[in-house]
Enzyme design. Structure first.
Site, short mmCIF file in Angstrom:
data_model
loop_
_atom_site.label_atom_id
_atom_site.label_comp_id
_atom_site.label_asym_id
_atom_site.label_seq_id
_atom_site.Cartn_x
_atom_site.Cartn_y
_atom_site.Cartn_z
N GLY A 1 -24.78 3.54 4.04
CA GLY A 1 -24.12 4.07 2.85
C GLY A 1 -25.01 3.90 1.63
N GLY B 1 -23.39 4.69 -1.50
CA GLY B 1 -22.36 4.98 -2.51
C GLY B 1 -22.31 3.89 -3.57
N LYS C 1 0.86 -1.19 0.00
CA LYS C 1 0.00 0.00 0.00
C LYS C 1 0.89 1.23 0.00
CE LYS C 1 -4.49 1.04 0.54
NZ LYS C 1 -5.70 0.28 0.15
N VAL D 1 -20.68 0.83 -3.90
CA VAL D 1 -20.92 -0.58 -3.56
C VAL D 1 -22.34 -0.76 -3.03
CG1 VAL D 1 -20.18 -2.52 -2.13
CG2 VAL D 1 -18.48 -0.95 -3.04
N ALA D 2 -22.76 0.12 -2.14
CA ALA D 2 -24.09 0.01 -1.54
C ALA D 2 -25.18 0.02 -2.61
CB ALA D 2 -24.32 1.15 -0.54
P1 NAD Z 1 -18.36 5.51 -1.85
O1 NAD Z 1 -17.52 6.67 -1.48
O2 NAD Z 1 -18.94 5.41 -3.21
O3 NAD Z 1 -19.59 5.41 -0.82
C1 NAD Z 1 -19.46 5.60 0.54
C2 NAD Z 1 -20.73 6.32 1.01
O4 NAD Z 1 -20.74 6.38 2.43
C3 NAD Z 1 -20.81 7.78 0.51
O5 NAD Z 1 -22.02 7.97 -0.21
C4 NAD Z 1 -20.77 8.58 1.79
O6 NAD Z 1 -21.55 9.77 1.74
C5 NAD Z 1 -21.33 7.60 2.79
N1 NAD Z 1 -21.09 7.93 4.19
C6 NAD Z 1 -20.02 8.57 4.74
N2 NAD Z 1 -20.21 8.71 6.06
C7 NAD Z 1 -21.39 8.14 6.36
C8 NAD Z 1 -22.13 7.96 7.56
N3 NAD Z 1 -21.67 8.41 8.73
N4 NAD Z 1 -23.32 7.33 7.50
C9 NAD Z 1 -23.83 6.89 6.33
N5 NAD Z 1 -23.17 7.04 5.15
C10 NAD Z 1 -21.98 7.65 5.17
O7 NAD Z 1 -17.49 4.23 -1.47
P2 NAD Z 1 -17.67 2.75 -1.99
O8 NAD Z 1 -16.71 2.52 -3.08
O9 NAD Z 1 -19.09 2.43 -2.16
O10 NAD Z 1 -17.11 1.94 -0.71
C11 NAD Z 1 -17.88 1.74 0.44
C12 NAD Z 1 -17.04 1.04 1.50
O11 NAD Z 1 -16.59 -0.21 0.99
C13 NAD Z 1 -15.77 1.79 1.90
O12 NAD Z 1 -15.52 1.54 3.26
C14 NAD Z 1 -14.69 1.16 1.06
O13 NAD Z 1 -13.42 1.27 1.66
C15 NAD Z 1 -15.17 -0.27 1.03
N6 NAD Z 1 -14.68 -1.02 -0.14
C16 NAD Z 1 -14.98 -0.58 -1.40
C17 NAD Z 1 -14.52 -1.31 -2.51
C18 NAD Z 1 -14.85 -0.88 -3.92
O14 NAD Z 1 -14.63 -1.68 -4.84
N7 NAD Z 1 -15.37 0.30 -4.16
C19 NAD Z 1 -13.76 -2.47 -2.31
C20 NAD Z 1 -13.50 -2.91 -1.02
C21 NAD Z 1 -13.96 -2.15 0.07
#
Ligand code: NAD
Length: 350
Positions: A183, A185, A81, A187-188
């Site tokens: 969330g 975002g 990393k 993934v959600a």
């Molecule tokens: P993203 O930034 O698209 O979505 C994250 C969402 O969380 C955002 O919409 C943000 O506004 C929201 N958020 C922040 N604080 C919050 C709170 N207190 N309550 C509710 N919502 C809140 O990120 P993502 O890519 O969807 O990733 C989501 C999680 O999964 C992260 O922790 C990331 O590290 C993990 N992750 C993502 C991937 C990937 O492929 N994108 C892979 C492995 C792990």
């Protein structure tokens, strides 16, 4: 003065590179935890740290996490990393990215980078002009694998979540079950679509109102206040936003038999895995269930297969989780501790 060997998070990392490029102002820490299974792969985080020591700690901790994640996903990759130490305004220049690309290149392939917090696909393209040891690039013309890892992560989380439901609730589908997703975002959103397609009832929360409203109108999910989402009475709570959300206080207030979500580092402390276990809550270790994205990135970088291989590897996630839960039941150790032990065995550090 503490050397890197004296850090609490130092875990026999094979190498820790401190990169400086005075002309561009680049300062970065590239940590290679393990190359036992292959090149140390893991994204680059661009972040402002109040103290340099916090950046080193982050690089050490996150690179070890990547070793575990890649090993448990069955990938021929080690763990690494980078953190780039941004100034307070998070100024990022093309010169800085170029200097970083050259630094990655000098490592000769021992480290492979990709996106993490604060780094975009465009940044990876800029870096790729200076090194081949980069992934997370847009799907090339004629190629079949690459692009946004989010949908792949979501598929793995969906399949892992279903495995947890099968194990804990004895059900084969999510039909009629209540899933609370923290969330809205990348993934959600993909996870929500899969779950609704199978007949689940959703509650969602996000601090970003526009996002949560869009996802609600698309999926019919009920919007809940961010402060309440984790504590709803639900069949599954799926953390897909932030890390360190499961601690002594929050675990005591949970109203669900299952935690299965994408967020990295969900447990604030190691003991929180035991706390969940003591409450009879089935936990899907985060770096196992959320490996779909790195599986896609790995297949893109190594060019060792197409979309079928990506799908096949992602479909391996539920089996790996079952293995962890079996061993947890047999040994009495919590699933997070079992996963760590398995990962250590795989990277030759049992
Ligand atoms: P993203 O930034 O698209 O979505 C994250 C969402 O969380 C955002 O919409 C943000 O506004 C929201 N958020 C922040 N604080 C919050 C709170 N207190 N309550 C509710 N919502 C809140 O990120 P993502 O890519 O969807 O990733 C989501 C999680 O999964 C992260 O922790 C990331 O590290 C993990 N992750 C993502 C991937 C990937 O492929 N994108 C892979 C492995 C792990």
């Amino acid at each position: 003065m503490t050397t890197v060997w004296g850090y609490d998070d130092f875990d026999a990392h094979e190498a820790v590179h401190f990169v400086t490029d005075e002309a561009s102002g680049l300062r970065a820490v590239i940590a290679l935890h393990s190359t036992h299974l292959g090149p140390a792969a893991g994204g680059t985080r661009f972040w402002h740290y109040a103290k340099d020591e916090a950046a080193v700690t982050d690089a050490l901790r996150l690179s070890r996490g990547m070793s575990y994640k890649n090993a448990m996903a069955g990938l021929p990759l080690g763990g690494g990393k980078t953190v780039i130490l941004a100034d307070e305004a998070k100024t990022k220049t093309p010169e800085m990215l170029a200097a970083f690309g050259r630094a990655v290149n000098r490592l000769g392939g021992a480290y492979v980078t990709a996106e993490d917090v604060g780094m975009s696909v465009e940044d990876m393209i800029a870096i790729s002009h200076h090194t081949d040891f980069v992934a997370g690039l847009p799907v090339e013309e004629g190629a079949q694998v690459g692009g946004d890892p989010g949908p792949h992560t979501a598929l793995g989380v969906f399949l892992g979540l279903k495995a947890a439901v099968k194990r804990k609730l004895g059900k084969d589908t999510l039909d009629g079950l209540h899933i609370a997703i923290q969330g809205a975002g990348s993934v959600a959103s993909h996870l929500a679509r899969h779950a609704v397609e199978e007949g689940a009832r959703l509650s969602i929360a996000d601090v970003n109102t526009a996002r949560v409203e869009a996802l609600s109108s698309e999926t019919g999910a009920t919007i809940v206040a961010p402060a309440d989402i984790l504590f709803l009475e639900a069949d599954v709570v799926s953390p897909c936003a932030l890390g360190a959300i499961l601690n002594e206080d929050t675990i005591a207030k949970l109203n669900t038999p299952i935690i299965a979500g994408a967020a990295n580092n969900q447990l604030a402390h190691k003991e929180d895995g035991q706390r969940l276990d003591a409450r009879g809550i089935l936990y899907a270790p985060d770096y196992v269930i959320n490996a779909g994205g790195i599986i896609n990135v790995s297949t893109e970088y190594l060019k060792d297969g197409g979309p079928e291989l990506v799908r096949q590897r992602i479909e391996g996630i539920p089996g790996r989780l079952d293995q962890i839960w079996e061993e947890s039941e047999a040994s009495g150790r919590d699933p997070a501790a079992v996963a760590d032990a398995m990962a250590k065995r795989l990277i030759g550090r049992a």
